[in-house]
Design a protein around this motif. Structure first.
Motif, PDB file in Angstrom:
ATOM      1  N   LYS A   1       0.983  -1.284   0.342  1.00 52.16           N
ATOM      2  CA  LYS A   1      -0.271   0.264   0.259  1.00 52.16           C
ATOM      3  C   LYS A   1       1.218   1.726  -0.089  1.00 52.16           C
ATOM      4  CE  LYS A   1      -2.192   0.640   3.710  1.00 52.16           C
ATOM      5  NZ  LYS A   1      -2.755   1.210   4.708  1.00 52.16           N
ATOM      6  N   ILE A   2       2.017   1.270   0.861  1.00 51.89           N
ATOM      7  CA  ILE A   2       3.031   2.088   1.064  1.00 51.89           C
ATOM      8  C   ILE A   2       3.400   2.499  -0.822  1.00 51.89           C
ATOM      9  CG2 ILE A   2       4.917   3.276   2.260  1.00 51.89           C
ATOM     10  CD1 ILE A   2       4.354   1.618   4.663  1.00 51.89           C
ATOM     11  N   ARG A   3       4.027   1.249  -0.336  1.00 51.94           N
ATOM     12  CA  ARG A   3       4.601   1.807  -1.852  1.00 51.94           C
ATOM     13  C   ARG A   3       4.137   2.133  -3.496  1.00 51.94           C
ATOM     14  NH1 ARG A   3       8.572  -2.679  -5.814  1.00 51.94           N
ATOM     15  NH2 ARG A   3       7.933  -1.745  -7.383  1.00 51.94           N
ATOM     16  N   LYS A   4       2.583   1.463  -3.317  1.00 53.85           N
ATOM     17  CA  LYS A   4       1.832   2.495  -4.126  1.00 53.85           C
ATOM     18  C   LYS A   4       1.591   3.596  -4.015  1.00 53.85           C
ATOM     19  CE  LYS A   4      -2.916   1.605  -5.985  1.00 53.85           C
ATOM     20  NZ  LYS A   4      -3.085   2.614  -6.751  1.00 53.85           N
ATOM     21  N   GLN A   5       1.173   4.202  -2.979  1.00 54.30           N
ATOM     22  CA  GLN A   5       1.049   5.495  -2.673  1.00 54.30           C
ATOM     23  C   GLN A   5       2.732   6.396  -2.977  1.00 54.30           C
ATOM     24  OE1 GLN A   5       0.813   5.636   1.685  1.00 54.30           O
ATOM     25  NE2 GLN A   5      -0.368   7.090   1.490  1.00 54.30           N
ATOM     26  N   LEU A   6       3.515   5.912  -2.643  1.00 56.06           N
ATOM     27  CA  LEU A   6       4.750   6.471  -3.462  1.00 56.06           C
ATOM     28  C   LEU A   6       4.635   6.305  -5.086  1.00 56.06           C
ATOM     29  CD1 LEU A   6       7.535   7.759  -3.018  1.00 56.06           C
ATOM     30  CD2 LEU A   6       8.628   5.288  -2.308  1.00 56.06           C
ATOM     31  N   GLU A   7       4.644   5.459  -5.499  1.00 57.36           N
ATOM     32  CA  GLU A   7       4.839   5.282  -6.919  1.00 57.36           C
ATOM     33  C   GLU A   7       3.857   5.961  -7.486  1.00 57.36           C
ATOM     34  OE1 GLU A   7       3.854   1.133  -8.289  1.00 57.36           O
ATOM     35  OE2 GLU A   7       6.245   0.552  -7.618  1.00 57.36           O
ATOM     36  N   ASP A   8       2.559   6.502  -7.138  1.00 60.78           N
ATOM     37  CA  ASP A   8       1.589   6.699  -7.472  1.00 60.78           C
ATOM     38  C   ASP A   8       1.746   8.378  -7.347  1.00 60.78           C
ATOM     39  OD1 ASP A   8      -0.179   5.126  -7.869  1.00 60.78           O
ATOM     40  OD2 ASP A   8      -1.198   5.564  -6.248  1.00 60.78           O
ATOM     41  N   GLN A   9       2.652   8.574  -6.357  1.00 59.26           N
ATOM     42  CA  GLN A   9       3.176  10.156  -6.348  1.00 59.26           C
ATOM     43  C   GLN A   9       3.960  10.751  -7.292  1.00 59.26           C
ATOM     44  OE1 GLN A   9       4.365  12.026  -2.268  1.00 59.26           O
ATOM     45  NE2 GLN A   9       6.035  11.717  -3.442  1.00 59.26           N
ATOM     46  N   THR A  10       5.483   9.592  -7.332  1.00 59.63           N
ATOM     47  CA  THR A  10       6.227   9.619  -8.540  1.00 59.63           C
ATOM     48  C   THR A  10       5.388  10.110  -9.593  1.00 59.63           C
ATOM     49  OG1 THR A  10       7.919   8.141  -7.244  1.00 59.63           O
ATOM     50  CG2 THR A  10       8.159   8.583  -9.207  1.00 59.63           C
ATOM     51  N   LYS A  11       4.122   9.343 -10.586  1.00 60.41           N
ATOM     52  CA  LYS A  11       3.449   9.367 -11.886  1.00 60.41           C
ATOM     53  C   LYS A  11       2.940  10.752 -12.126  1.00 60.41           C
ATOM     54  CE  LYS A  11       3.082   4.374 -12.585  1.00 60.41           C
ATOM     55  NZ  LYS A  11       1.962   3.264 -12.017  1.00 60.41           N
ATOM     56  N   ASN A  12       2.478  11.012 -10.703  1.00 59.01           N
ATOM     57  CA  ASN A  12       1.647  12.380 -10.604  1.00 59.01           C
ATOM     58  C   ASN A  12       2.577  13.295 -11.174  1.00 59.01           C
ATOM     59  OD1 ASN A  12      -1.187  10.975 -10.955  1.00 59.01           O
ATOM     60  ND2 ASN A  12      -0.553  11.544  -7.942  1.00 59.01           N
ATOM     61  N   LEU A  13       3.451  14.002 -10.417  1.00 55.27           N
ATOM     62  CA  LEU A  13       5.230  14.760 -10.835  1.00 55.27           C
ATOM     63  C   LEU A  13       5.185  14.652 -12.118  1.00 55.27           C
ATOM     64  CD1 LEU A  13       6.642  16.751  -9.477  1.00 55.27           C
ATOM     65  CD2 LEU A  13       8.471  14.451  -9.149  1.00 55.27           C
ATOM     66  N   ILE A  14       6.034  13.156 -12.941  1.00 49.86           N
ATOM     67  CA  ILE A  14       6.088  13.183 -13.607  1.00 49.86           C
ATOM     68  C   ILE A  14       5.066  13.660 -14.976  1.00 49.86           C
ATOM     69  CG2 ILE A  14       6.667  11.317 -15.558  1.00 49.86           C
ATOM     70  CD1 ILE A  14       8.074   9.861 -13.662  1.00 49.86           C
ATOM     71  N   ASN A  15       3.403  13.615 -15.013  1.00 47.77           N
ATOM     72  CA  ASN A  15       2.699  13.828 -15.569  1.00 47.77           C
ATOM     73  C   ASN A  15       2.483  15.356 -15.540  1.00 47.77           C
ATOM     74  OD1 ASN A  15       2.030  11.227 -16.707  1.00 47.77           O
ATOM     75  ND2 ASN A  15       0.496  11.208 -14.810  1.00 47.77           N
ATOM     76  N   CYS A  16       2.515  16.364 -14.302  1.00 43.44           N
ATOM     77  CA  CYS A  16       2.463  17.526 -13.870  1.00 43.44           C
ATOM     78  C   CYS A  16       4.279  18.565 -14.984  1.00 43.44           C
ATOM     79  CB  CYS A  16       2.824  17.718 -12.681  1.00 43.44           C
ATOM     80  SG  CYS A  16       1.082  17.437 -11.927  1.00 43.44           S
TER      81      CYS A  16
END
Length: 245
Positions: free
Chosen positions: A84-99
């Motif tokens: 669950k925590i790793r997914k939070q971290l991966e989602d945060q990274t993806k959002n940053l990359i997309n922005c």
């Protein structure tokens, strides 16, 4: 996460495998999960300095300067929460990359925009923090479950004995009971630490990172103590002569 540990033993045989002449870190689950949480934006209290401190713990454990121990319940809790925590971290990274990727569309230099997009693909913070936690786990001794820990934890909950308090009271009590049983068995000569960041249940108050006095009174030896932050543990170890990386 497939956790690989050094050994799984009963507390009754621990004095044959755990060297009480070197410092011991006994981990609560949250102290290990915090390693994975370090890059998360909503964890303002965690930063690169925190990561460096955990890297130092991992290296000192690996070279045998510190003995790393925990309970089998911590293994279960960590495994349950890791994905669950790793997914939070991966989602945060993806959002940053997309922005940032969207912003590069406004750049006049196509070459620079392409370079930025390419470099962004290297933002894999989870690999760094996972590497640190795996290094700790593979050098950690796990104390096996016993019914007497369960009974003691149940007694604490029913009689409101610290760290009994919130929804996770049973687990908190069990982990603490296991630690106390281990300490009473090996009676370490060097400093031994119960390491948690759970101030809600183990501290005098959430904002006061000092072990609750009821728990402090249970510590039978002067060289056994509770630490409630990575920084406190790190500073204490430096004071004992450990060298920073």
């Amino acid at each position: 996460m497939n956790i690989k540990v050094k050994n799984k033993i009963f507390a009754s045989t621990s004095n044959h495998l755990i060297n009480g002449n070197v410092p011991i870190i006994y981990w609560d689950t949250c102290a290990l999960l915090d390693i994975i949480r370090i890059p998360l934006w909503d964890r303002k209290e965690l930063d690169k300095k925190t990561l460096d401190q955990y890297k130092a713990f991992a290296k000192w454990i690996e070279d045998g300067s510190i003995v790393s121990v925990t309970s089998d319940l911590v293994v279960e809790e960590f495994s349950h929460n890791y994905d669950k925590i790793r997914k939070q971290l991966e989602d945060q990274t993806k959002n940053l990359i997309n922005c940032i990727d969207e912003l590069t569309a406004y750049m006049e230099s196509v070459v620079n925009a392409t370079r930025i997009r390419t470099d962004l693909q290297q933002l894999e913070a989870y690999k760094v923090v996972t590497g640190v936690v795996e290094m700790i786990w593979k050098n950690t001794i796990v104390i096996r479950s016993q019914k007497k820990y369960m009974k003691n934890a149940d007694y604490r909950i029913r009689n409101y004995v610290k760290p009994s308090g919130g929804q996770e009271s049973y687990k908190d009590c069990y982990i603490w009971v296991c630690f106390m049983e281990l300490m009473n068995k090996i009676r370490p000569l060097a400093q031994a630490y119960f390491f948690t960041v759970n101030t809600a249940d183990f501290a005098e108050a959430r904002s006061n990172k000092v072990l609750h006095h009821d728990l402090q009174n249970e510590l039978s030896l002067p060289n056994i103590r509770g630490v409630l932050s990575a920084n406190s543990l790190y500073v204490d170890l430096l004071g004992m002569g450990f060298r920073p990386l």
